[in-house]
Enzyme design. Structure first.
Site, PDB file in Angstrom:
ATOM      1  N   ASN A  13       0.892  -1.165   0.000  1.00 43.85           N
ATOM      2  CA  ASN A  13       0.000   0.000   0.000  1.00 43.85           C
ATOM      3  C   ASN A  13       0.927   1.212   0.000  1.00 43.85           C
ATOM      4  O   ASN A  13       1.477   1.566   1.024  1.00 43.85           O
ATOM      5  CB  ASN A  13      -0.890  -0.020   1.254  1.00 43.85           C
ATOM      6  CG  ASN A  13      -1.682   1.268   1.402  1.00 43.85           C
ATOM      7  OD1 ASN A  13      -1.857   2.010   0.443  1.00 43.85           O
ATOM      8  ND2 ASN A  13      -2.159   1.534   2.612  1.00 43.85           N
ATOM      9  N   TRP A  14       1.079   1.779  -1.180  1.00 45.87           N
ATOM     10  CA  TRP A  14       2.080   2.851  -1.321  1.00 45.87           C
ATOM     11  C   TRP A  14       1.635   4.161  -0.696  1.00 45.87           C
ATOM     12  O   TRP A  14       2.452   5.063  -0.504  1.00 45.87           O
ATOM     13  CB  TRP A  14       2.394   3.069  -2.805  1.00 45.87           C
ATOM     14  CG  TRP A  14       3.174   1.968  -3.446  1.00 45.87           C
ATOM     15  CD1 TRP A  14       3.448   0.713  -2.935  1.00 45.87           C
ATOM     16  CD2 TRP A  14       3.799   2.011  -4.730  1.00 45.87           C
ATOM     17  NE1 TRP A  14       4.197  -0.009  -3.836  1.00 45.87           N
ATOM     18  CE2 TRP A  14       4.427   0.764  -4.942  1.00 45.87           C
ATOM     19  CE3 TRP A  14       3.887   2.981  -5.736  1.00 45.87           C
ATOM     20  CZ2 TRP A  14       5.140   0.467  -6.113  1.00 45.87           C
ATOM     21  CZ3 TRP A  14       4.593   2.687  -6.898  1.00 45.87           C
ATOM     22  CH2 TRP A  14       5.206   1.447  -7.081  1.00 45.87           C
ATOM     23  N   LYS A  15       0.335   4.303  -0.416  1.00 43.90           N
ATOM     24  CA  LYS A  15      -0.191   5.560   0.149  1.00 43.90           C
ATOM     25  C   LYS A  15       0.141   6.730  -0.795  1.00 43.90           C
ATOM     26  O   LYS A  15       0.191   6.539  -1.989  1.00 43.90           O
ATOM     27  CB  LYS A  15       0.343   5.773   1.569  1.00 43.90           C
ATOM     28  CG  LYS A  15       0.150   4.514   2.430  1.00 43.90           C
ATOM     29  CD  LYS A  15       0.406   4.723   3.881  1.00 43.90           C
ATOM     30  CE  LYS A  15       0.179   3.394   4.613  1.00 43.90           C
ATOM     31  NZ  LYS A  15       0.210   3.558   6.064  1.00 43.90           N
ATOM     32  N   HIS A  98      -9.309   2.083   4.414  1.00 43.08           N
ATOM     33  CA  HIS A  98      -8.053   2.160   5.163  1.00 43.08           C
ATOM     34  C   HIS A  98      -8.230   3.132   6.333  1.00 43.08           C
ATOM     35  O   HIS A  98      -8.931   4.135   6.219  1.00 43.08           O
ATOM     36  CB  HIS A  98      -6.920   2.623   4.245  1.00 43.08           C
ATOM     37  CG  HIS A  98      -5.588   2.510   4.891  1.00 43.08           C
ATOM     38  ND1 HIS A  98      -5.101   3.493   5.723  1.00 43.08           N
ATOM     39  CD2 HIS A  98      -4.673   1.515   4.880  1.00 43.08           C
ATOM     40  CE1 HIS A  98      -3.927   3.096   6.171  1.00 43.08           C
ATOM     41  NE2 HIS A  98      -3.641   1.914   5.685  1.00 43.08           N
ATOM     42  N   GLU A 100      -6.466   5.408   7.442  1.00 41.99           N
ATOM     43  CA  GLU A 100      -6.148   6.821   7.145  1.00 41.99           C
ATOM     44  C   GLU A 100      -7.326   7.509   6.462  1.00 41.99           C
ATOM     45  O   GLU A 100      -7.566   8.695   6.672  1.00 41.99           O
ATOM     46  CB  GLU A 100      -4.867   6.899   6.288  1.00 41.99           C
ATOM     47  CG  GLU A 100      -3.639   6.609   7.140  1.00 41.99           C
ATOM     48  CD  GLU A 100      -2.515   5.916   6.396  1.00 41.99           C
ATOM     49  OE1 GLU A 100      -2.487   5.940   5.157  1.00 41.99           O
ATOM     50  OE2 GLU A 100      -1.654   5.324   7.081  1.00 41.99           O
ATOM     51  N   GLU A 170      -5.841  -4.357  10.350  1.00 44.61           N
ATOM     52  CA  GLU A 170      -4.781  -3.385  10.610  1.00 44.61           C
ATOM     53  C   GLU A 170      -5.071  -2.620  11.891  1.00 44.61           C
ATOM     54  O   GLU A 170      -5.820  -1.638  11.886  1.00 44.61           O
ATOM     55  CB  GLU A 170      -4.690  -2.388   9.448  1.00 44.61           C
ATOM     56  CG  GLU A 170      -4.369  -3.040   8.115  1.00 44.61           C
ATOM     57  CD  GLU A 170      -3.664  -2.074   7.172  1.00 44.61           C
ATOM     58  OE1 GLU A 170      -2.596  -2.439   6.693  1.00 44.61           O
ATOM     59  OE2 GLU A 170      -4.157  -0.964   6.951  1.00 44.61           O
ATOM     60  N   GLY A 176       2.323   2.496  10.636  1.00 47.97           N
ATOM     61  CA  GLY A 176       3.327   3.546  10.454  1.00 47.97           C
ATOM     62  C   GLY A 176       4.007   3.970  11.749  1.00 47.97           C
ATOM     63  O   GLY A 176       4.686   4.989  11.800  1.00 47.97           O
ATOM     64  N   SER A 216       3.116  -1.966  10.309  1.00 45.19           N
ATOM     65  CA  SER A 216       4.553  -2.122  10.536  1.00 45.19           C
ATOM     66  C   SER A 216       5.058  -3.537  10.244  1.00 45.19           C
ATOM     67  O   SER A 216       6.000  -4.005  10.890  1.00 45.19           O
ATOM     68  CB  SER A 216       4.926  -1.680  11.949  1.00 45.19           C
ATOM     69  OG  SER A 216       4.541  -0.322  12.145  1.00 45.19           O
ATOM     70  N   GLY A 237       2.776  -1.074   4.222  1.00 44.05           N
ATOM     71  CA  GLY A 237       2.958   0.338   3.886  1.00 44.05           C
ATOM     72  C   GLY A 237       4.419   0.648   3.645  1.00 44.05           C
ATOM     73  O   GLY A 237       4.962   0.378   2.577  1.00 44.05           O
ATOM     74  N   GLY A 238       5.069   1.188   4.675  1.00 46.89           N
ATOM     75  CA  GLY A 238       6.456   1.639   4.559  1.00 46.89           C
ATOM     76  C   GLY A 238       7.402   0.668   3.863  1.00 46.89           C
ATOM     77  O   GLY A 238       8.144   1.063   2.949  1.00 46.89           O
TER      78      GLY A 238
HETATM   79  P1  PGA Z   1       2.786   0.381   7.581  1.00 45.04           P
HETATM   80  O1  PGA Z   1       1.342   0.627   6.875  1.00 45.04           O
HETATM   81  O2  PGA Z   1       3.265  -0.951   7.053  1.00 45.04           O
HETATM   82  O3  PGA Z   1       3.629   1.526   7.111  1.00 45.04           O
HETATM   83  O4  PGA Z   1       2.544   0.360   9.034  1.00 45.04           O
HETATM   84  C1  PGA Z   1       0.446  -0.411   6.717  1.00 45.04           C
HETATM   85  C2  PGA Z   1      -0.812   0.104   6.076  1.00 45.04           C
HETATM   86  O5  PGA Z   1      -1.220   1.233   6.415  1.00 45.04           O
HETATM   87  O6  PGA Z   1      -1.424  -0.569   5.231  1.00 45.04           O
END
Ligand code: PGA
Length: 255
Positions: A13-15, A98, A100, A170, A176, A216, A237-238
Site C-alpha cells: 500500500n504505497w499511500k 483504510h 487513514e 490493521e 506507520g 509495521s 505500507g512503509g
Molecule cells: P505500515 O502501513 O506498514 O507503514 O505500518 C500499513 C498500512 O497502512 O497498510
C-alpha cells in the site's frame, strides 16, 4: 497461513508516495525480485501511477490495485474515481476503508460498505481494512469494534462475492508507528474475524477468505506473523516502498 485453504496475498500500500516516474523505477526493481513468488503479489498505488504501474507489470505476476474508489458509477463527484474507470484500465484490486481514510477523510462503515459493493459489482477485488484504535484495545473492546466493522462493512455482500474479497486486519496503533502487533495478537484477531465470517456466512466460505495483517509488517517480522494459521498475508505500507524489503516479505510468504 494455510495455503491448502486459501490464497496467501502480499500487497503493498504505497499511500501518497511515488510520482509516476518513481513508481516505474520501483516496480522495475520489484518485478524481477518477486518473479518466483508462491503467493499473490499486489502493488496498490496512487491513481496517477496506475497507468505506468500496469505497463511496468504487464505479463508479470505482480497485480495492480488502487487505494480507493467511489461507489457511484459516474456523476457530479469532483475529484473522485469510479470503479468503472479502474476496471477499464485493468486494475484488479482496490483498498477500501483504510484507517487513514477513516481518520482523515470522513470514511465511515456505511461508505466502506457502499464502496465495497460497488467494487465487487464492477468485478474489482476489494481489500477491506478493519482495525481498532489504541484506546479501544486498552478498553478491551477490540472484538466488539472488529465485529461491528465486519458486519457493517460487509452488509449485503453475498457469499459468492466474499470469495473475491480480501480482509486486512490493521490495528490502527500499529500503522506507520513501528509498533507491530505480536504474532499472537495478529492471530487472535484474524481468527476472530474468521469466526465472525463463519457466523455471518458459513465455515466453508469463511475458511476460504484471505485475511491479511497490516501495521509495521517488515522483512524482519513477516515470517513470524505469517507462520500463524489465520494470518494469510500482509498489507504493507512503509516496507513496500523498498524493493528488497518488499521482496523479502514476499519470500517469507512463499515458504
Ligand atoms: P505500515 O502501513 O506498514 O507503514 O505500518 C500499513 C498500512 O497502512 O497498510
Amino acid at each position: 497461513m494455510d495455503k491448502t485453504k486459501r490464497k496467501a496475498i502480499i500487497a503493498g500500500n504505497w499511500k501518497m508516495n511515488k510520482t509516476p516516474s518513481e513508481a516505474k523505477e520501483l516496480l522495475n526493481a520489484i518485478v524481477p525480485a518477486v518473479k518466483d513468488a508462491d503467493c499473490e503479489v499486489i502493488a496498490c498505488v496512487p491513481y496517477v501511477d496506475l497507468s505506468v504501474a500496469l505497463e511496468a507489470t504487464k505479463g508479470t505476476n505482480v497485480k495492480i490495485g488502487a487505494e480507493n474508489c467511489h461507489w457511484a458509477e459516474s456523476g457530479a463527484f469532483t475529484g473522485e474515481i469510479s470503479t468503472g474507470m479502474l476496471k477499464e484500465m485493468g486494475v484488479e484490486y482496490v483498498v477500501i476503508g483504510h484507517s487513514e481514510r477513516r481518520q482523515y477523510f470522513g470514511e465511515t462503515d456505511e461508505t466502506v460498505n457502499k464502496r465495497t459493493k460497488a467494487a465487487l459489482a464492477a468485478g474489482l477485488k476489494p481489500i477491506v481494512c478493519v482495525g481498532e484504535l489504541l484506546w479501544e484495545r486498552e478498553c478491551d473492546i477490540t472484538e466488539e469494534v472488529i465485529s461491528r466493522q465486519i458486519k457493517l462493512d460487509l452488509f449485503d455482500v453475498s457469499a459468492e462475492d466474499l470469495k473475491n474479497t480480501v480482509i486486512a486486519y490493521e490495528p490502527v496503533w500499529a500503522i506507520g508507528t513501528g509498533k507491530t502487533a505480536t504474532a499472537e495478537q495478529a492471530e487472535e484477531v484474524c481468527a476472530f474475524i474468521r469466526e465472525t465470517l463463519a457466523k455471518l456466512y458459513n465455515k466453508e466460505v469463511a475458511d476460504a477468505v484471505t485475511i491479511q495483517y497490516g501495521g509495521s509488517m517488515n522483512d524482519g517480522n513477516a515470517e513470524e506473523l505469517l507462520s500463524k494459521t489465520n494470518v494469510d498475508g500482509g498489507l504493507i505500507g512503509g516496507a513496500s516502498l523498498v524493493a528488497e524489503k518488499f521482496a523479502a516479505i514476499v519470500k517469507a510468504a512463499s515458504k
